[in-house]
Design an enzyme around this catalytic site. Sequence first.
Site, PDB file in Angstrom:
ATOM      1  N   ASP A 169       1.314   1.364   0.761  1.00 20.24           N
ATOM      2  CA  ASP A 169       0.814   0.273   0.318  1.00 20.24           C
ATOM      3  C   ASP A 169       0.728   0.240  -1.176  1.00 20.24           C
ATOM      4  O   ASP A 169       1.291  -0.817  -1.767  1.00 20.24           O
ATOM      5  CB  ASP A 169      -0.896   0.002   0.730  1.00 20.24           C
ATOM      6  N   HIS A 197      -6.198   1.482   5.270  1.00 22.70           N
ATOM      7  CA  HIS A 197      -4.690   0.995   5.309  1.00 22.70           C
ATOM      8  C   HIS A 197      -4.709   0.206   6.582  1.00 22.70           C
ATOM      9  O   HIS A 197      -4.320   0.764   7.765  1.00 22.70           O
ATOM     10  CB  HIS A 197      -3.870   2.436   5.745  1.00 22.70           C
TER      11      HIS A 197
END
Length: 335
Positions: A169, A197
């Site tokens: 990410d 996440h």
Amino acid sequence: KSGVRNYSTTKAPLRVAITGASGQIGYQLLFRIASGEMLGKDQPIILQCLELPQALNALKGVSMELDDCAFPLLKGIVQTDDPNRAFAGADYALLVGAKPRSKGMERGQLLEANAQIFSAQGKALNNNANRDTLRVLVVGNPANTNALIAARNAPNIDPKRFTAMTRLDHNRGLAQLADKTGCGVTDIQKFCIWGNHSATQYPDITHTTIKGSPIKNYVDDAVWVKDNFIPTVQQRGAAIINARGASSAASAASAAIDHMRDWTFGTNGQWQSMGVYSDGSYGADKGLYFSFPVICKNGNYEIVQGLQLDAFSKDRFDVTRKELLSEMDAIKHLL
Ligand code: NAD
Ligand code: LMR
């Protein structure tokens, strides 16, 4: 056991366990680890691969390919469906093996099935890994909660040795910012991912600098940040599944290597994002595996302290914090 070779080296081999070794991510990961991209070009390694019984034949094929690369650093390959064997003496463990999310499925739906896997693996790590050196990275989703389950099932291992991957990410955010500003990814500092996440993660640019000056001097468009940048990073995993028909693999493996390499060798004072054991910093409930900005140094990581979160950031932080609490609640019987 195949692949044992005798290259002269001053370092003893490190044992790197990888679960789901013949899956998509495993196939991208093993070769890069064996070539020295994770632990250095002078560090011999032994790969200890765990797979499900039905995937052992595929694993044999991957192992043959590893042999065929004649990697000088690769001192051995263990192929097994027994977690106790895969984690025996492990210095590193990359927990990748899990059921991947398919089209239209939310990560939460995977919770229960994967929870069983990670509680068993936590116990096997506890009983077999090298507790003094171990570094664990959970990649398999839902990564943060799987890390929590594994750590809680390993009572003799410091919970700080377990981490969850949000580096993908982080890297996704850097790429979007570089594209928007026309700068290089290494020009961008003090960017981070907070929380889970998942689609609730908060990619935060409020402290970010580019070439040392505040990002506002490059991007002064709050609407773009809120309506474009943040959702793009949050939804990138789903966008890749929609486009590829399978979840991200090469980029995930690359992020896993970045995570372990930086944890081992340091980040030169720069921020990275890691899902780590929360000590309560910034109000993230103690014990959650929560993504924070971290700086790695001397083989350890530290959560960056003293940041001011504005009202918008606090709201976003709370959304992802609450999601992690609800995931923990759903699997509390396994803790
Ligand atoms: P994949 O299905 O291609 O491979 C998974 C492999 O794990 C398979 O070979 C399977 O046999 C094996 N496996 C399943 N259960 C196992 C167990 N109990 N022990 C050992 N091996 C087991 O999937 P993939 O694309 O490699 O993805 C793996 C995981 O990584 C998924 O959960 C995916 O959602 C996740 N992922 C996480 C991130 C992240 O940023 N954290 C990014 C991408 C993918
Ligand atoms: C990703 O971020 O690419 C993975 O976690 C896959 C997913 O399920 O989103």
